[in-house]
Design a protein around this motif. Structure first.
Motif, PDB file in Angstrom:
ATOM      1  N   VAL A 137       0.213 -13.064   1.851  1.00  0.00           N
ATOM      2  CA  VAL A 137       1.787 -14.034   3.643  1.00  0.00           C
ATOM      3  C   VAL A 137       0.415 -14.065   4.255  1.00  0.00           C
ATOM      4  N   ASP A 147      -0.144   3.332   8.969  1.00  0.00           N
ATOM      5  CA  ASP A 147      -1.059   2.612  10.028  1.00  0.00           C
ATOM      6  C   ASP A 147      -1.192   1.658  10.830  1.00  0.00           C
ATOM      7  N   GLY A 165       0.663  -1.333  -0.099  1.00  0.00           N
ATOM      8  CA  GLY A 165      -0.382   0.295   0.177  1.00  0.00           C
ATOM      9  C   GLY A 165       0.722   0.912   0.214  1.00  0.00           C
ATOM     10  N   TRP A 166       0.225   2.612   0.735  1.00  0.00           N
ATOM     11  CA  TRP A 166       1.439   3.634   0.363  1.00  0.00           C
ATOM     12  C   TRP A 166       2.167   3.641   1.158  1.00  0.00           C
ATOM     13  N   GLY A 167       2.874   3.132   2.242  1.00  0.00           N
ATOM     14  CA  GLY A 167       3.567   2.654   2.949  1.00  0.00           C
ATOM     15  C   GLY A 167       4.967   1.586   1.992  1.00  0.00           C
ATOM     16  N   LYS A 198      -3.526   8.343  11.015  1.00  0.00           N
ATOM     17  CA  LYS A 198      -3.050   7.109  10.227  1.00  0.00           C
ATOM     18  C   LYS A 198      -3.186   7.528   8.788  1.00  0.00           C
ATOM     19  N   SER A 199      -2.229   8.560   7.799  1.00  0.00           N
ATOM     20  CA  SER A 199      -2.728   8.671   6.251  1.00  0.00           C
ATOM     21  C   SER A 199      -1.296   7.848   5.800  1.00  0.00           C
ATOM     22  N   GLY A 200      -2.011   8.715   3.882  1.00  0.00           N
ATOM     23  CA  GLY A 200      -0.963   7.759   3.592  1.00  0.00           C
ATOM     24  C   GLY A 200      -0.039   8.570   3.286  1.00  0.00           C
ATOM     25  N   HIS A 201       0.577  10.007   4.075  1.00  0.00           N
ATOM     26  CA  HIS A 201       1.322  10.810   3.807  1.00  0.00           C
ATOM     27  C   HIS A 201       1.892  10.225   5.119  1.00  0.00           C
ATOM     28  N   GLU A 242       2.481  -8.332  -2.430  1.00  0.00           N
ATOM     29  CA  GLU A 242       1.067  -7.842  -1.774  1.00  0.00           C
ATOM     30  C   GLU A 242       0.180  -8.617  -2.832  1.00  0.00           C
ATOM     31  N   GLU A 266      -3.343  -7.512  10.052  1.00  0.00           N
ATOM     32  CA  GLU A 266      -2.923  -9.329  10.120  1.00  0.00           C
ATOM     33  C   GLU A 266      -1.813  -9.426  10.035  1.00  0.00           C
ATOM     34  N   ARG A 288      -8.240   4.863  10.888  1.00  0.00           N
ATOM     35  CA  ARG A 288      -7.893   5.128   9.330  1.00  0.00           C
ATOM     36  C   ARG A 288      -8.259   6.585   9.403  1.00  0.00           C
ATOM     37  N   PRO A 347      -7.177   7.481  -0.406  1.00  0.00           N
ATOM     38  CA  PRO A 347      -6.808   8.852  -0.402  1.00  0.00           C
ATOM     39  C   PRO A 347      -7.322   9.933  -2.210  1.00  0.00           C
TER      40      PRO A 347
HETATM   41  C1  LIG Z   1     -11.314   7.424   1.997  1.00  0.00           C
HETATM   42  C2  LIG Z   1      -9.828   7.626   2.465  1.00  0.00           C
HETATM   43  C3  LIG Z   1      -9.168   8.963   2.082  1.00  0.00           C
HETATM   44  C4  LIG Z   1      -7.968   9.150   2.794  1.00  0.00           C
HETATM   45  N1  LIG Z   1      -7.398  10.084   2.134  1.00  0.00           N
HETATM   46  C5  LIG Z   1      -6.670   9.823   3.077  1.00  0.00           C
HETATM   47  C6  LIG Z   1      -5.733  11.407   1.855  1.00  0.00           C
HETATM   48  O1  LIG Z   1      -6.538  12.388   1.542  1.00  0.00           O
HETATM   49  N2  LIG Z   1      -4.092  11.269   2.771  1.00  0.00           N
HETATM   50  C7  LIG Z   1      -3.999  11.217   3.579  1.00  0.00           C
HETATM   51  O2  LIG Z   1      -2.650  11.443   3.602  1.00  0.00           O
HETATM   52  N3  LIG Z   1      -4.738   9.451   3.819  1.00  0.00           N
HETATM   53  C8  LIG Z   1      -5.593   9.329   3.200  1.00  0.00           C
HETATM   54  N4  LIG Z   1      -6.016   8.165   3.513  1.00  0.00           N
HETATM   55  C9  LIG Z   1      -5.395   7.061   4.389  1.00  0.00           C
HETATM   56  C10 LIG Z   1      -4.299   5.956   3.888  1.00  0.00           C
HETATM   57  O3  LIG Z   1      -5.245   5.691   2.738  1.00  0.00           O
HETATM   58  C11 LIG Z   1      -3.817   5.228   4.900  1.00  0.00           C
HETATM   59  O4  LIG Z   1      -3.454   6.024   6.324  1.00  0.00           O
HETATM   60  C12 LIG Z   1      -2.931   4.284   3.943  1.00  0.00           C
HETATM   61  O5  LIG Z   1      -3.065   3.652   3.398  1.00  0.00           O
HETATM   62  C13 LIG Z   1      -2.040   3.729   4.856  1.00  0.00           C
HETATM   63  O6  LIG Z   1      -0.523   3.100   4.365  1.00  0.00           O
HETATM   64  P1  LIG Z   1      -0.145   1.174   4.854  1.00  0.00           P
HETATM   65  O7  LIG Z   1       1.007   1.383   4.207  1.00  0.00           O
HETATM   66  O8  LIG Z   1      -0.115   1.821   6.466  1.00  0.00           O
HETATM   67  O9  LIG Z   1      -1.753   0.826   4.687  1.00  0.00           O
HETATM   68  P2  LIG Z   1      -2.134   0.461   3.266  1.00  0.00           P
HETATM   69  O10 LIG Z   1      -1.950   0.984   2.113  1.00  0.00           O
HETATM   70  O11 LIG Z   1      -4.203   0.096   3.407  1.00  0.00           O
HETATM   71  O12 LIG Z   1      -1.115  -1.213   2.426  1.00  0.00           O
HETATM   72  C14 LIG Z   1      -1.881  -2.345   3.152  1.00  0.00           C
HETATM   73  C15 LIG Z   1      -1.420  -2.658   2.607  1.00  0.00           C
HETATM   74  O13 LIG Z   1      -1.001  -4.243   2.709  1.00  0.00           O
HETATM   75  C16 LIG Z   1      -2.240  -5.085   2.339  1.00  0.00           C
HETATM   76  N5  LIG Z   1      -1.719  -6.352   2.164  1.00  0.00           N
HETATM   77  C17 LIG Z   1      -2.357  -6.409   4.083  1.00  0.00           C
HETATM   78  N6  LIG Z   1      -2.333  -7.784   4.968  1.00  0.00           N
HETATM   79  C18 LIG Z   1      -2.191  -8.824   3.492  1.00  0.00           C
HETATM   80  C19 LIG Z   1      -2.121  -9.855   3.701  1.00  0.00           C
HETATM   81  N7  LIG Z   1      -2.046 -11.143   3.997  1.00  0.00           N
HETATM   82  N8  LIG Z   1      -1.008 -10.697   2.362  1.00  0.00           N
HETATM   83  C20 LIG Z   1      -0.973  -9.628   1.445  1.00  0.00           C
HETATM   84  N9  LIG Z   1      -0.784  -7.946   1.156  1.00  0.00           N
HETATM   85  C21 LIG Z   1      -1.540  -7.444   2.447  1.00  0.00           C
HETATM   86  C22 LIG Z   1      -2.960  -4.708   1.763  1.00  0.00           C
HETATM   87  O14 LIG Z   1      -3.835  -5.410   0.853  1.00  0.00           O
HETATM   88  C23 LIG Z   1      -2.396  -3.121   1.286  1.00  0.00           C
HETATM   89  O15 LIG Z   1      -1.979  -2.692   0.110  1.00  0.00           O
HETATM   90  C24 LIG Z   1      -7.441   7.979   3.437  1.00  0.00           C
HETATM   91  C25 LIG Z   1      -7.736   6.729   3.592  1.00  0.00           C
HETATM   92  C26 LIG Z   1      -9.833   6.333   3.256  1.00  0.00           C
HETATM   93  C27 LIG Z   1     -10.039   5.092   3.464  1.00  0.00           C
END
Ligand SMILES: Cc1cc2nc3c(=O)[nH]c(=O)nc-3n(C[C@H](O)[C@H](O)[C@H](O)COP(=O)(O)OP(=O)(O)OC[C@H]3O[C@@H](n4cnc5c(N)ncnc54)[C@H](O)[C@@H]3O)c2cc1C
Length: 438
Positions: free
Chosen positions: A115, A333, A48-50, A347-350, A71, A293, A200, A80
């Protein structure tokens, strides 16, 4: 708990029985996913974003390392900006990105797989396609939904709720369901339960409510959006949201504060809260959030002083590695509390993007036998509250360290709706997509 191979096989058989994994994959002998690396190998769980950001920056920071990104999804779908897609302000193409293009450009390996277990004692990740060993592990697991808080062990009720009234807060099939709901809504009461903090993207449920209300208003639909908020007032950017509810959506939004969800009956379409009971015609039901998870699989969920699960990763707040395992980093997140002053990072994409840069810089220094540097993220967020004219509000966070190395947070909120903030939002998203995928 660190899962053993026995746990994996038992868990995998369960997943296969549930139809989540094709059983031939489990029956096959688990030959390694990749041959041994020439140098150090960094495995990143979650694209995902991270995770996507980490894959690129790891290769840039340590060009001799082998980087593998695992992934489950075939394509990247951006949460986002997705609220704007629900009401046709952007199209799906704008949110979707190609995983293979940055893998080719930056020289990392992308593997689409599930995973299934993480064996930290053997430095091994078990995937649906076989095991893979790591020197360093980055967990970018995102969030999970805690339906257990509503339904206990009643998985049928959780499944029914997720199928009929999904939250769409994780990139998944749920997003299309929500979009179809919004686009085909013909009127009545549309309820949104908001999760309790931390969750989130704290301001985004209100943005979603505003844009659905805008859609209802501009299409002359006789309907109302009920925001059932466990908090006493919207936050962050509470004043900006309060004004949007009153000035733009007086006839479309009913904001209910202190409405912590205490019961959900998805079959009779009823939500019970601390502020009363609500029947709905349609709904977006957001269960509480917790770490994804994969943090559980790694045995890295924190415990409070009473020994209860915090639901979030236990990590070093400053350097992002697991407290008992310097080779495992947690980003995005899933991370737990970081400060006694403000609790959790937003808990943001940024922030996930910034964590990725921080963790990969730490790993590169570890590889080079250099001491780690103190690095901190920042956060920037624009929320669209009006579709015509297009207007947004905004919140920004900066971080610093006090003399005891406790992280401090400075907040800057812009409550006045402004068209230039919409432009800034699209510029922000373009810059982030470019950073991850171009
Ligand atoms: C409606 C909405 C609006 C948003 N707006 C903003 C915004 O304007 N600005 C901003 O900064 N943030 C925003 N966010 C928040 C942003 O989406 C999250 O904070 C960001 O995605 C967190 O990144 P991450 O890498 O922690 O998690 P994620 O991006 O969710 O990445 C986790 C990844 O792990 C994968 N995964 C999980 N379990 C497994 C497994 N067992 N096997 C293989 N793969 C797996 C998932 O498929 C996913 O791709 C928004 C979120 C939502 C829902």
């Amino acid at each position: 708990m660190i899962l053993s191979r026995r746990h994996f096989l038992a868990g995998g058989a369960g997943l296969a029985a549930a139809g989540l994994l094709p059983s031939p994959l489990l029956a096959r002998s688990p030959s390694p996913l990749l041959p041994p690396p020439k140098g150090k190998r960094v495995v990143i769980c979650g694209g995902g974003w991270g995770g996507v950001t980490a894959a690129k920056y790891m290769r840039l920071a340590a060009p001799d390392s082998e980087v593998v990104l695992l992934e489950r999804n075939a394509n990247f779908f951006s949460c986002p900006m997705s609220n704007k897609w629900l009401v046709n302000i952007v199209d799906a193409k704008y949110l979707m990105h190609d995983y293979l293009a940055p893998a080719r450009k930056y020289g990392y390996t992308f593997i689409q797989t599930e995973v299934a277990a993480i064996e930290r004692d053997r430095k091994t990740v078990i995937t649906a396609q076989g095991p893979i060993q790591y020197d360093y592990l980055i967990l970018a697991a995102g969030i999970g939904y805690d339906y257990g808080a509503w339904f206990g062990d009643d998985r049928a009720a959780a499944h029914y709720t997720r199928t009929h009234f999904p939250a769409a807060y994780i990139a998944s099939a749920e997003h299309l369901t929500i979009k179809n709901k919004v686009q085909s809504f013909e009127g009545g009461d549309f309820v949104m339960t908001l999760p309790p903090p931390p969750h989130r993207c704290p301001p985004s449920p209100y943005e979603r409510a505003c844009l659905i209300a805008w859609h209802i208003k501009t299409n002359n639909i006789k309907g109302k959006v009920f925001i059932l908020d466990p908090k006493p007032a919207p936050a962050p950017i509470g004043e900006g949201y309060r004004r949007a509810f009153e000035e733009l959506y007086k006839d479309q939004i009913v904001y209910v504060p202190n409405a912590r969800t205490t019961g959900v009956d998805p079959y009779t379409k009823t939500v019970t809260t601390a502020a009363g009971q609500f029947r709905f015609d349609d709904a977006i039901l957001m269960a509480p959030h917790r770490a994804g998870e994969m943090v559980d699989m790694a045995g890295l969920i924190g415990r409070n002083k009473d020994g209860e699960s915090t639901g979030w990763a236990d990590h070093d707040p400053l350097y992002l590695h697991a407290k008992d395992d310097p080779n495992v980093f947690i980003i995005g997140d899933s991370v737990g509390r970081v400060s006694d002053f403000f609790g959790f990072y937003p808990k943001s994409g940024h922030v996930a993007n910034r964590h990725a840069r921080m963790a990969t810089a730490h790993i590169a220094r570890r590889m080079a036998d250099k001491p780690l540097e103190k690095l901190l993220p920042d956060n920037l967020c624009f929320m669209m509250v009006n579709g015509s004219p297009r207007e947004a509000i905004s919140v920004q966070f900066a971080y610093s360290l006090d003399v005891f190395d406790t992280i401090e947070q400075q907040t800057h909120e812009i409550h006045d709706r402004d068209a230039t903030l919409v432009e800034a939002d699209f510029e922000w998203a373009s810059a982030m997509y470019e950073d991850m995928f171009a």
